[in-house]
Design an enzyme around this catalytic site. Structure first.
Site, PDB file in Angstrom:
ATOM      1  N   CYS A  51      -4.251   1.259 -30.012  1.00  0.00           N
ATOM      2  CA  CYS A  51      -3.302   0.963 -28.936  1.00  0.00           C
ATOM      3  C   CYS A  51      -1.946   0.500 -29.465  1.00  0.00           C
ATOM      4  O   CYS A  51      -1.062   0.147 -28.695  1.00  0.00           O
ATOM      5  CB  CYS A  51      -3.869  -0.084 -27.968  1.00  0.00           C
ATOM      6  SG  CYS A  51      -4.114  -1.711 -28.686  1.00  0.00           S
ATOM      7  N   ASP A  97       0.314  -5.369 -35.517  1.00  0.00           N
ATOM      8  CA  ASP A  97      -0.056  -6.595 -36.230  1.00  0.00           C
ATOM      9  C   ASP A  97      -0.908  -6.293 -37.460  1.00  0.00           C
ATOM     10  O   ASP A  97      -0.781  -6.963 -38.491  1.00  0.00           O
ATOM     11  CB  ASP A  97      -0.801  -7.562 -35.302  1.00  0.00           C
ATOM     12  CG  ASP A  97       0.162  -8.467 -34.539  1.00  0.00           C
ATOM     13  OD1 ASP A  97       1.263  -8.726 -35.056  1.00  0.00           O
ATOM     14  OD2 ASP A  97      -0.187  -8.906 -33.429  1.00  0.00           O
ATOM     15  N   GLU A 123      -6.858  -6.500 -35.235  1.00  0.00           N
ATOM     16  CA  GLU A 123      -5.459  -6.650 -35.643  1.00  0.00           C
ATOM     17  C   GLU A 123      -5.301  -7.374 -36.975  1.00  0.00           C
ATOM     18  O   GLU A 123      -4.179  -7.508 -37.467  1.00  0.00           O
ATOM     19  CB  GLU A 123      -4.691  -7.448 -34.585  1.00  0.00           C
ATOM     20  CG  GLU A 123      -4.733  -6.848 -33.188  1.00  0.00           C
ATOM     21  CD  GLU A 123      -4.174  -7.805 -32.159  1.00  0.00           C
ATOM     22  OE1 GLU A 123      -2.963  -7.706 -31.871  1.00  0.00           O
ATOM     23  OE2 GLU A 123      -4.936  -8.648 -31.647  1.00  0.00           O
ATOM     24  N   HIS A 137       0.831  -1.200   0.000  1.00  0.00           N
ATOM     25  CA  HIS A 137       0.000   0.000   0.000  1.00  0.00           C
ATOM     26  C   HIS A 137       0.869   1.255   0.000  1.00  0.00           C
ATOM     27  O   HIS A 137       0.536   2.260  -0.633  1.00  0.00           O
ATOM     28  CB  HIS A 137      -0.911   0.014   1.233  1.00  0.00           C
ATOM     29  CG  HIS A 137      -1.965  -1.042   1.199  1.00  0.00           C
ATOM     30  ND1 HIS A 137      -3.040  -0.997   0.343  1.00  0.00           N
ATOM     31  CD2 HIS A 137      -2.098  -2.189   1.902  1.00  0.00           C
ATOM     32  CE1 HIS A 137      -3.810  -2.062   0.536  1.00  0.00           C
ATOM     33  NE2 HIS A 137      -3.247  -2.800   1.466  1.00  0.00           N
TER      34      HIS A 137
END
Length: 546
Positions: free
Chosen positions: A500, A453, A429, A188
Site C-alpha cells: 500500500c 516507512d 513497515e 445520500h
C-alpha cells in the site's frame, strides 16, 4: 463571465447550458372538512401509492448504483410507516378538521425543523428525507407528477437541492452535471451522485433564476469552479481539460469491468488509497476493486479535538456503503512522526519517526484506541470493512490488540449494538516485522506492506530530509528482498499480502511484484488503470523463466 465556487461531489468537466430545476414544491392550502375519516382514507391511499413508487425507485437504484446505495429508498418506505409521523398527520386531520394536504405539510415542516435542530449531522440530514417523502405524498394527493428535466439537449442542472429520489430519476442522457445551492458531501444524494459518476458540485451560491438559466456554462468538478458565459480563453482551457478527461474516460471504457488477471491466470486485487470521503469519487471513477488504505488519521488531523465515536462511525459507514460490498481497509490512526496533532499533546521528540507514533499511541492511550475500534466495528455491519494496524514490530503487540478488540466487542454485546466481523491485518513497515513475519502471519488475516516507512527504516534514511534524496533508494535490493520474504511467509501461513506504499504504483516494478506473488496493490486512484494494463499484459510464468 461570472465565476462561482462550490464543493466537489464528483470531478470531471461539463460544458453546456444551465437548466434551473424548480422543484415545484406543492402549494398547500388549509381547507376545513367535515368528513375527517374520508381525509384519513385519502392520506392512507396516497401513502400506499408512495410506498409503491419507492419500491420502484429502489429497484431502479439497485441496478444503477448497487444495493447499499439504494437502501435510502427502503429507509423512506420505513419512514412512511413511522408511528410518530402518521399519528401527527392523523391528529391534525381530526383535531383541526382539515384536509390531508395541509396535515402532511404541517407534519413535514414540524419534523424537518426538529431534525434540522439536532446536533448530529446524520440526523440533520434526515430533514431532507422527511421533506422528500412528504412532497411525494402531496404530489399524489394533488394528482401531479414529477416533470423531470424538459430539454432537447443535455444540460447542467442547477437546483436549490436534490433529493435522492430526484437524483435517481434524472435522465442521465440529458444531464451533463448538476449543481446545488445546498446539500451535504455526506448526504445520500452525494453518495448516489458519486456512484452514478455525474460531475457535481454542492454549496454553490448561485441565483436560481433567468440570470443564469439557459446560459453557456462550464462546471469544473475538479477545482469546484463554475464559469457562467466563460470568455474565449477560459472556454478554450476548459475544452482542452475536457479533452484530456475524455481520453482518460476512453481508457476507462476499454479497461473498466475487466478483472485484474495476468495472462497466466493470476488474479490481483487492485485497490485505491484515500485520505477522506471526498476521494471516493476518484475511487469509483477509476474502477478500483476496493480501498486498500483509508488513512483514518486525517479525521483527527482535520479536527481541533478528538473526533467522537459517532462522528467516526458516520464516516466509516459512508465509505462502506458507498463502496457497496467491496473491501474497505481502514488503517487505525497513524499520528506521530510527520503527522502531528496538537490536541494529542505529544511530547517533543528528537527522532519522532522512531518515537511515539501509530500503534504505540493506541496501545498507550487505550481510551482513544477503543473509541476508534467501536466506531470501526459498528460500521463493519454496513459493508465489507477490514481493519489494519500500523507500525507493528512484534507478536505481543498483535496479541494486545486482540485483547482490546475482545473488550470492545464485549462492550458492544452488552449494549446490544450491532457490529460485523471485519478482517484484521497489519502493516509491515519495519525490518523487525519483516524478520518475524512468519510468526505474525499466524495471528492476522492479511499483510499490507508500507514501502515508504519500510524503505526509510531499512536504509536508515529520513524520507522527510531532502538532503538525503540521493541515498533514498526505494528500488534497493534489500527492500525488494524484504517484500519477497513477507509475501512468501504470508502465503505459507495461508493469508494474502499486498503493498500500500508509493512503490505499489511504480510501473517499473509491477512485473517484479507479480513475479514475487504479491496479491494486492493499493495505489492512488489515478494509478489504477495504468497498473491494470500492465497486469493484463503480463505472463508471470514467462517473466520468471527469463
Amino acid at each position: 463571465m461570472q465565476i462561482f465556487h462550490g464543493k466537489s461531489v464528483f470531478g470531471g468537466i461539463a460544458i453546456g447550458k444551465i437548466k434551473v430545476y424548480q422543484k415545484g414544491r406543492q402549494q398547500v392550502k388549509r381547507i376545513r372538512v367535515e368528513d375527517t375519516d374520508r381525509e384519513q382514507e385519502r392520506y392512507e391511499e396516497a401513502k400506499q401509492e408512495a410506498v409503491r413508487q419507492l419500491k420502484g425507485l429502489y429497484d431502479k437504484a439497485v441496478k444503477e448504483v448497487g444495493e447499499a446505495n439504494a437502501a435510502i429508498f427502503e429507509i423512506h418506505q420505513m419512514m412512511l410507516e413511522d408511528d410518530d409521523y402518521n399519528e401527527s398527520v392523523e391528529n391534525i386531520i381530526h383535531t383541526q378538521k382539515v384536509n390531508a394536504e395541509y396535515a402532511v405539510g404541517m407534519t413535514s415542516d414540524n419534523f424537518s425543523q426538529m431534525f434540522s435542530a439536532m446536533d448530529d449531522e446524520y440526523m440533520r440530514e434526515r430533514a431532507a428525507d422527511v421533506k422528500d417523502i412528504s412532497e411525494r405524498i402531496l404530489s399524489i394527493l394533488n394528482g401531479s407528477a414529477n416533470t423531470g428535466v424538459d430539454s432537447d439537449e443535455p444540460v447542467i442542472i442547477l437546483a436549490d437541492d436534490l433529493a435522492p429520489s430526484e437524483t435517481v430519476q434524472l435522465d442521465k442522457d440529458k444531464i451533463l452535471s448538476f449543481v446545488t445551492v445546498h446539500g451535504s458531501v455526506n448526504s445520500h444524494t452525494a453518495i448516489l451522485a458519486r456512484t452514478m459518476g455525474i460531475p457535481a458540485l454542492i454549496g454553490t451560491e448561485m441565483p436560481l433564476d433567468e440570470t443564469v438559466d439557459g446560459k453557456l456554462t462550464v462546471v469544473d468538478g475538479i477545482k469546484g469552479c463554475i464559469y457562467v458565459e466563460p470568455d474565449e480563453e477560459t472556454l478554450s482551457q476548459m475544452q482542452e481539460k475536457q479533452k484530456k478527461e475524455a481520453e482518460k474516460k476512453e481508457l476507462l471504457k476499454q479497461l473498466k469491468g475487466k478483472e485484474n488477471i495476468t495472462l497466466d491466470g493470476k488474479r490481483i486485487m487492485l485497490y485505491a488509497n484515500i485520505g477522506n470521503i471526498k476521494d471516493l469519487a476518484m475511487v469509483i471513477k477509476n474502477d478500483a476493486g476496493g480501498i486498500g488504505l483509508f488513512r483514518s488519521e486525517f479525521i483527527y488531523l482535520e479536527k481541533e479535538d478528538f473526533p467522537t465515536e459517532e462522528e467516526q462511525f458516520q464516516i466509516y459507514r459512508t465509505v462502506a456503503e458507498t463502496m457497496a460490498g467491496k473491501r474497505v481497509i481502514i488503517r487505525t490512526l497513524d499520528i506521530g512522526a510527520d503527522k502531528q496533532c496538537d490536541y494529542f499533546k505529544l511530547a517533543h521528540e528528537e527522532n519522532p519517526a522512531m518515537g511515539v507514533r501509530a500503534i504505540r499511541i493506541c496501545l498507550t492511550r487505550e481510551d482513544v484506541f477503543k473509541t476508534q475500534l467501536r466506531a470501526l466495528f459498528r460500521a463493519s455491519a454496513y459493508g465489507k470493512i477490514a481493519i489494519m494496524y500500523p507500525m507493528i514490530t512484534s507478536v505481543w503487540e498483535v496479541k494486545r490488540i486482540q485483547e482490546i478488540v475482545s473488550e470492545v466487542c464485549a462492550e458492544l454485546d452488552m449494549q446490544n449494538i450491532e457490529y460485523g466481523n471485519p478482517e484484521q491485518g497489519i502493516m509491515i513497515e519495519t525490518p523487525a516485522a519483516v524478520m518475524v513475519s512468519d510468526e505474525l502471519a499466524k495471528h492476522v488475516d492479511f499483510f499490507s506492506i508500507g514501502t515508504n516507512d519500510l524503505t526509510q527504516y531499512t536504509l536508515a534514511v529520513d524520507r522527510q530530509n531532502p538532503k538525503l534524496d540521493m541515498f533514498y533508494d526505494a528500488h534497493h535490493p534489500a527492500v525488494l528482498r524484504m517484500i519477497k520474504m513477507v509475501v512468501e511467509n504470508a502465503h505459507q501461513a495461508g493469508i494474502w499480502a499486498g503493498i500500500c506504499g508509493e512503490l505499489g504504483a511504480d510501473t517499473e516494478l509491477t512485473k517484479d511484484f507479480l513475479k514475487m506473488g504479491v496479491d494486492e496493490l493499493s495505489v492512488s486512484p489515478g494509478s489504477i488503470l495504468p497498473l491494470r494494463k500492465i497486469i493484463l499484459e503480463t505472463d508471470t510464468q514467462k517473466e520468471e523463466a527469463e
